[in-house]
Design a protein around this motif. Sequence first.
Motif, PDB file in Angstrom:
ATOM      1  N   GLN A  50      28.758   5.444 -19.031  1.00 15.42           N
ATOM      2  CA  GLN A  50      27.769   6.232 -18.963  1.00 15.42           C
ATOM      3  C   GLN A  50      27.332   6.483 -17.715  1.00 15.42           C
ATOM      4  N   THR A  51      27.628   5.667 -16.641  1.00 18.36           N
ATOM      5  CA  THR A  51      27.533   6.075 -15.192  1.00 18.36           C
ATOM      6  C   THR A  51      28.571   7.102 -14.654  1.00 18.36           C
ATOM      7  N   VAL A  52      29.872   6.875 -15.193  1.00 19.23           N
ATOM      8  CA  VAL A  52      30.607   7.890 -14.782  1.00 19.23           C
ATOM      9  C   VAL A  52      30.613   9.246 -15.271  1.00 19.23           C
ATOM     10  N   VAL A  53      29.985   9.325 -16.781  1.00 17.07           N
ATOM     11  CA  VAL A  53      29.585  10.537 -17.310  1.00 17.07           C
ATOM     12  C   VAL A  53      28.461  11.292 -16.468  1.00 17.07           C
ATOM     13  N   SER A  54      27.442  10.371 -16.143  1.00 16.01           N
ATOM     14  CA  SER A  54      26.351  10.794 -15.601  1.00 16.01           C
ATOM     15  C   SER A  54      26.759  11.375 -13.980  1.00 16.01           C
ATOM     16  N   GLU A  55      27.779  10.715 -13.477  1.00 12.24           N
ATOM     17  CA  GLU A  55      27.941  11.422 -11.968  1.00 12.24           C
ATOM     18  C   GLU A  55      28.836  12.558 -12.096  1.00 12.24           C
ATOM     19  N   HIS A  56      29.747  12.665 -13.208  1.00  9.64           N
ATOM     20  CA  HIS A  56      30.391  13.842 -13.378  1.00  9.64           C
ATOM     21  C   HIS A  56      29.317  14.979 -13.848  1.00  9.64           C
ATOM     22  N   SER A  57      28.445  14.782 -14.501  1.00  6.15           N
ATOM     23  CA  SER A  57      27.455  15.906 -15.050  1.00  6.15           C
ATOM     24  C   SER A  57      26.962  16.225 -13.678  1.00  6.15           C
ATOM     25  N   VAL A  58      26.321  15.476 -12.783  1.00  2.24           N
ATOM     26  CA  VAL A  58      25.733  15.832 -11.505  1.00  2.24           C
ATOM     27  C   VAL A  58      26.605  16.700 -10.399  1.00  2.24           C
ATOM     28  N   ARG A  59      27.763  16.317 -10.713  1.00  2.00           N
ATOM     29  CA  ARG A  59      28.703  16.832  -9.775  1.00  2.00           C
ATOM     30  C   ARG A  59      29.103  18.344 -10.363  1.00  2.00           C
ATOM     31  N   ALA A  60      29.429  18.346 -11.726  1.00  2.01           N
ATOM     32  CA  ALA A  60      29.479  19.735 -12.420  1.00  2.01           C
ATOM     33  C   ALA A  60      28.369  20.819 -12.244  1.00  2.01           C
ATOM     34  N   VAL A  61      26.822  20.125 -12.048  1.00  2.00           N
ATOM     35  CA  VAL A  61      25.853  20.961 -11.833  1.00  2.00           C
ATOM     36  C   VAL A  61      25.951  21.369 -10.284  1.00  2.00           C
ATOM     37  N   GLU A  62      26.232  20.512  -9.363  1.00  2.00           N
ATOM     38  CA  GLU A  62      26.514  21.145  -7.981  1.00  2.00           C
ATOM     39  C   GLU A  62      27.628  22.099  -7.884  1.00  2.00           C
ATOM     40  N   VAL A  63      28.731  22.025  -8.385  1.00  2.00           N
ATOM     41  CA  VAL A  63      29.757  23.045  -8.438  1.00  2.00           C
ATOM     42  C   VAL A  63      29.364  24.554  -8.951  1.00  2.00           C
ATOM     43  N   GLN A  64      28.776  24.288 -10.118  1.00  2.00           N
ATOM     44  CA  GLN A  64      28.222  25.542 -10.812  1.00  2.00           C
ATOM     45  C   GLN A  64      27.285  26.122  -9.989  1.00  2.00           C
ATOM     46  N   ARG A  65      26.386  25.538  -9.413  1.00  2.00           N
ATOM     47  CA  ARG A  65      25.100  26.110  -8.571  1.00  2.00           C
ATOM     48  C   ARG A  65      25.988  26.826  -7.240  1.00  2.00           C
ATOM     49  N   ALA A  66      26.662  26.033  -6.675  1.00  2.00           N
ATOM     50  CA  ALA A  66      27.408  26.729  -5.592  1.00  2.00           C
ATOM     51  C   ALA A  66      28.168  27.895  -5.772  1.00  2.00           C
ATOM     52  N   LEU A  67      29.119  27.832  -6.853  1.00  2.35           N
ATOM     53  CA  LEU A  67      29.719  28.945  -7.148  1.00  2.35           C
ATOM     54  C   LEU A  67      28.766  30.236  -7.577  1.00  2.35           C
ATOM     55  N   GLU A  68      27.770  30.014  -8.394  1.00  2.00           N
ATOM     56  CA  GLU A  68      26.813  30.852  -8.866  1.00  2.00           C
ATOM     57  C   GLU A  68      26.215  31.659  -7.570  1.00  2.00           C
ATOM     58  N   LYS A  69      25.815  30.835  -6.436  1.00  2.00           N
ATOM     59  CA  LYS A  69      25.174  31.187  -5.330  1.00  2.00           C
ATOM     60  C   LYS A  69      26.186  32.299  -4.766  1.00  2.00           C
ATOM     61  N   ILE A  70      27.494  31.948  -4.643  1.00  2.00           N
ATOM     62  CA  ILE A  70      28.296  32.782  -3.831  1.00  2.00           C
ATOM     63  C   ILE A  70      28.467  34.252  -4.776  1.00  2.00           C
TER      64      ILE A  70
END
Length: 199
Positions: A38-58
């Motif tokens: 559950q911890t690993v999945v949560s960390e991956h979810s947070v990271r996925a959101v960070e990557v998506q937001r960065a690419l969307e901003k660009i």
Amino acid sequence: MKPRPQGFTLLEILIALALFSLLGIMAYGGLRSLQTAQTVVSEHSVRAVEVQRALEKIRQDLEQTQNFLWVAQTNVMQLNANGLAFTRGGINNPRQLARSELQWVRYQLQDGTLTRESTQVMSDPELQNEPAKQKLNLLSKVKRVQWRFLEPNNQWQTQWPPSSTTSALPRAIELNLETEDWGELRVLMRVVPANGELL
């Protein structure tokens, strides 16, 4: 004949205790594995959101690219040691401040973080000397950032502006990010100037 005594023998009690202990250990191990997953999945979810937001901003910035020459630039879009810099439009000004809807933007890698630096383009030339800069940390754990630019003649360049063309803007930009946790991420984004005309 002697009646059999009631209750459990010592051996039966020891066997039952051993079985209960084994079941408890198995249940605890399963619970721990579940918590770890559950911890690993949560960390991956947070990271996925960070990557998506960065690419969307660009992507949003590139879709609002303007043919406007900022005072610190020699071309409307340029890549150098300080990163990729260009001017974008479409910045809302609801309070009708003394600024235009243009914004100078620069993406660069600093200490393992992809950052976005922006400065409002002031409509009053006298206010242009002291623009307010904003810096946003977009994506952490980045090892390398590489840009490629597609010319109007469909030739890829690793520098912009290239020496072989006078085109102000590329048709598309390929962003290659090497991250510590996800490895290499490659994204192709079309440059759409604010006038809506495709290059």
